[in-house]
Design a protein around this motif. Sequence first.
Motif, PDB file in Angstrom:
ATOM      1  N   ALA A  93      -5.209   8.265  -5.020  1.00 47.75           N
ATOM      2  CA  ALA A  93      -6.286   7.936  -4.081  1.00 47.75           C
ATOM      3  C   ALA A  93      -5.796   6.912  -3.064  1.00 47.75           C
ATOM      4  N   GLU A  94      -4.937   6.017  -3.515  1.00 48.27           N
ATOM      5  CA  GLU A  94      -4.411   4.950  -2.640  1.00 48.27           C
ATOM      6  C   GLU A  94      -3.005   5.314  -2.198  1.00 48.27           C
ATOM      7  N   VAL A  95      -2.597   4.783  -1.037  1.00 46.47           N
ATOM      8  CA  VAL A  95      -1.209   4.938  -0.619  1.00 46.47           C
ATOM      9  C   VAL A  95      -0.387   3.787  -1.194  1.00 46.47           C
ATOM     10  N   ASN A  96       0.939   3.976  -1.331  1.00 46.20           N
ATOM     11  CA  ASN A  96       1.782   2.899  -1.839  1.00 46.20           C
ATOM     12  C   ASN A  96       2.088   1.896  -0.718  1.00 46.20           C
ATOM     13  N   SER A  97       2.924   0.890  -1.023  1.00 39.34           N
ATOM     14  CA  SER A  97       3.112  -0.201  -0.054  1.00 39.34           C
ATOM     15  C   SER A  97       3.853   0.260   1.205  1.00 39.34           C
ATOM     16  N   ASP A  98       4.500   1.434   1.155  1.00 36.73           N
ATOM     17  CA  ASP A  98       5.136   1.978   2.354  1.00 36.73           C
ATOM     18  C   ASP A  98       4.234   2.969   3.088  1.00 36.73           C
ATOM     19  N   GLY A  99       3.038   3.181   2.555  1.00 35.69           N
ATOM     20  CA  GLY A  99       2.057   4.004   3.260  1.00 35.69           C
ATOM     21  C   GLY A  99       1.969   5.450   2.803  1.00 35.69           C
ATOM     22  N   TYR A 100       2.747   5.813   1.768  1.00 38.98           N
ATOM     23  CA  TYR A 100       2.781   7.213   1.332  1.00 38.98           C
ATOM     24  C   TYR A 100       1.970   7.428   0.059  1.00 38.98           C
ATOM     25  N   ARG A 101       1.375   8.616  -0.057  1.00 35.04           N
ATOM     26  CA  ARG A 101       0.675   8.991  -1.275  1.00 35.04           C
ATOM     27  C   ARG A 101       1.656   9.411  -2.356  1.00 35.04           C
TER      28      ARG A 101
END
Length: 329
Positions: free
Chosen positions: A13-21
């Motif tokens: 549901a959330e993206v990781n710290s680099d912006g990717y799912r």
Amino acid sequence: MTTTQTHHVQQSAEVNSDGYREFALGEFTFRRDEFFVYIGWPTGEHMMSADAFLRALQRDVAWDFFYGIVNFDGVFGTLNHYGTVDIFAGRFNESYRKAELDYSETMETPQIRATFEAILDDWTNESFDPFASPHETGSAFGLKNGNNTAAVTRQRVAAARMVGVPGDEQVRDDASGYPINRMFADVDQSEPVVEAEPGFESEVAAFSLFAYLSRSNVTWNPSVVSVCKDSLACPTTEEYLLPIIHGNDRVEWFVQLSDQITWEVEDRDTGAVRARVTMRAGDVSAMPADIRHQGYSPKRSMLLVWENNSEKIPEAIASGQAPTYPIEF
Ligand code: PHB
Ligand code: FE
């Protein structure tokens, strides 16, 4: 990870710290950061460069898992059973098998298709076109930055009979919006003159395949320009590396139409080196049904891939009824 279920796609549901799912498919997990993709399964984890991963994924998606095996590299890939697809790690790698670290799961095709499409779309930044030559696209790397949905959902050009016959796809002139590629500026653009007998105008056609291919804006993406029963003529323009290592389930023929490609040929199941084949313009080869291969094209070149699309062939070869090579000299 927290997951949501949309069209069979398990994604965070959330993206990781680099912006990717992050994604999951069976017991496999997928995540990417600025440079790399990380594939996990119960007995291991694997890293690939993000650009190489996306180029391979683009072909697997666009070709709907292709003929036989699509190896993304020596470890990870897919095996098409035409209805289901095996997703594997280390299965065609002798060291992984000996160490019993190989792992494989069978997926319904719609499920793996939807997941792979979602990964490709989420992980491709607006600067990157996975189908393009590296010389003609920007970077795959960095933090999540937009998307390139138009490029990654491109459909391959496929004629129902032959290019040029009325009603078929024509990518043959300036009006098509496809300019002549920089590497094919010297290709003669004149078209053959057809003088059909009255009444046969819609059945007799000819076109310059060289002119047609000179306008291809993608690399390593065979189009289908003629269909005669199960015989498919699939020409393509190549530059740099074939982004997959293709494991055949049938014989395929190559006709090198221009320039040069070197093929690294390995045993399909173990990856042991079998041959290096350098094909120059005019050369013809048949790739056996028990190998895997990757092409290297130093200059943009034109290649005709000739496929027998019969659904009976993989079983006939696997059971030994048909040979793995096409001809006895
Ligand atoms: C192949 O695996 O035979 C293949 C795939 C894509 C191409 C050329 C050859 O563009
Ligand atoms: Fe192949």
